[in-house]
Design a protein around this motif. Structure first.
Motif, PDB file in Angstrom:
ATOM      1  N   ARG A  68       0.863  -1.307   0.015  1.00 52.12           N
ATOM      2  CA  ARG A  68      -0.092   0.061  -0.144  1.00 52.12           C
ATOM      3  C   ARG A  68       0.654   1.306   0.050  1.00 52.12           C
ATOM      4  O   ARG A  68       0.230   2.461  -0.525  1.00 52.12           O
ATOM      5  N   GLY A  69       2.219   1.041   0.610  1.00 49.55           N
ATOM      6  CA  GLY A  69       2.761   2.249   0.749  1.00 49.55           C
ATOM      7  C   GLY A  69       4.052   2.291   1.510  1.00 49.55           C
ATOM      8  O   GLY A  69       4.429   1.032   1.979  1.00 49.55           O
ATOM      9  N   ILE A  70       4.956   3.487   1.573  1.00 51.59           N
ATOM     10  CA  ILE A  70       6.186   3.388   2.315  1.00 51.59           C
ATOM     11  C   ILE A  70       5.926   4.583   3.218  1.00 51.59           C
ATOM     12  O   ILE A  70       5.143   5.513   3.030  1.00 51.59           O
ATOM     13  N   ILE A  71       6.281   4.253   4.689  1.00 49.69           N
ATOM     14  CA  ILE A  71       6.188   5.407   5.475  1.00 49.69           C
ATOM     15  C   ILE A  71       7.657   5.584   5.993  1.00 49.69           C
ATOM     16  O   ILE A  71       8.296   4.645   6.376  1.00 49.69           O
ATOM     17  N   THR A  72       8.022   6.709   6.078  1.00 55.43           N
ATOM     18  CA  THR A  72       9.283   7.001   6.733  1.00 55.43           C
ATOM     19  C   THR A  72       8.980   7.598   8.157  1.00 55.43           C
ATOM     20  O   THR A  72       8.245   8.544   8.443  1.00 55.43           O
ATOM     21  N   LYS A 121      -3.194   7.486  12.242  1.00 50.02           N
ATOM     22  CA  LYS A 121      -4.657   7.814  11.805  1.00 50.02           C
ATOM     23  C   LYS A 121      -4.363   8.563  10.366  1.00 50.02           C
ATOM     24  O   LYS A 121      -5.444   8.435   9.645  1.00 50.02           O
ATOM     25  N   LEU A 122      -3.256   8.826  10.019  1.00 49.43           N
ATOM     26  CA  LEU A 122      -3.143   9.410   8.565  1.00 49.43           C
ATOM     27  C   LEU A 122      -3.198   8.142   7.528  1.00 49.43           C
ATOM     28  O   LEU A 122      -3.807   8.451   6.572  1.00 49.43           O
ATOM     29  N   PHE A 123      -2.315   7.286   7.889  1.00 46.64           N
ATOM     30  CA  PHE A 123      -2.456   6.151   6.798  1.00 46.64           C
ATOM     31  C   PHE A 123      -3.654   5.431   6.965  1.00 46.64           C
ATOM     32  O   PHE A 123      -4.203   4.783   5.978  1.00 46.64           O
ATOM     33  N   ARG A 131      -6.623   4.811  -1.371  1.00 42.52           N
ATOM     34  CA  ARG A 131      -5.544   5.361  -2.145  1.00 42.52           C
ATOM     35  C   ARG A 131      -4.430   4.506  -2.764  1.00 42.52           C
ATOM     36  O   ARG A 131      -4.117   3.823  -2.063  1.00 42.52           O
ATOM     37  N   PRO A 132      -4.127   4.912  -4.180  1.00 40.94           N
ATOM     38  CA  PRO A 132      -3.135   4.166  -4.523  1.00 40.94           C
ATOM     39  C   PRO A 132      -1.769   4.561  -3.916  1.00 40.94           C
ATOM     40  O   PRO A 132      -1.552   5.294  -2.829  1.00 40.94           O
TER      41      PRO A 132
END
Length: 157
Positions: A68-72, A121-123, A131-132
């Motif tokens: 789904r995504g990458i989080i720093t 909460k954001l992700f 969301r892509p």
């Protein structure tokens, strides 16, 4: 810098499998509720790490998952983490006890009421919006988020 995976298993009852991190010493996530996952081993791809970590922590073998995504994740006093975020909708096996905390199925609408990182909460919102693939950076001082950016653009706090 650390590469790790984080996965939220989604039940057909509208729940996430959450891990209450209460068993590890010196844990940046101590007493927080998060998904399952962990650090890459040498030579692993994000998917290989995901499959290994989910099986180790839950007993489940994933059969349907999505990157789904990458989080720093930047927290003072800790190395920067690049968190490869996944969701999963299919698995086999029986859930077992986790040596890092307590596993519990939690209704998605109740997750924000748990002690989670503020930025989670954001992700969770991005996941709910389907969301892509996204890149999210979150910086913390203690438990307070002091900076966030989505796809390179600063977010208001």
């Amino acid at each position: 810098m650390i590469n790790c995976t984080l996965c939220y298993l989604e039940s057909d009852r509208g729940e996430y499998l959450m891990l209450h991190r209460v068993k590890k010493q010196n844990d940046v996530n101590h007493d927080k509720w998060i998904g399952v996952g962990g650090k890459f081993e040498d030579g692993e791809s994000p998917e290989e790490c995901l499959l290994r970590e989910v099986e180790e922590e839950t007993g489940f073998t994933l059969t349907d998952y999505r990157y789904r995504g990458i989080i720093t994740f930047v927290a003072e006093g800790w190395p920067t983490e690049y968190i490869h975020l996944f969701t999963a909708a299919g698995w086999t096996g029986e859930m077992r006890e986790c040596d890092e905390g307590d596993l519990e199925w939690v209704p998605k609408d109740q997750v924000p009421n748990l002690p989670i990182w503020e930025g989670d909460k954001l992700f969770f919102q991005l996941l709910a919006e389907d969301r892509p693939f996204f890149s999210l950076k979150m910086c913390y001082q203690g438990d307070t988020m002091v900076y966030a950016a989505l796809d390179g653009k600063e977010l208001p706090l």
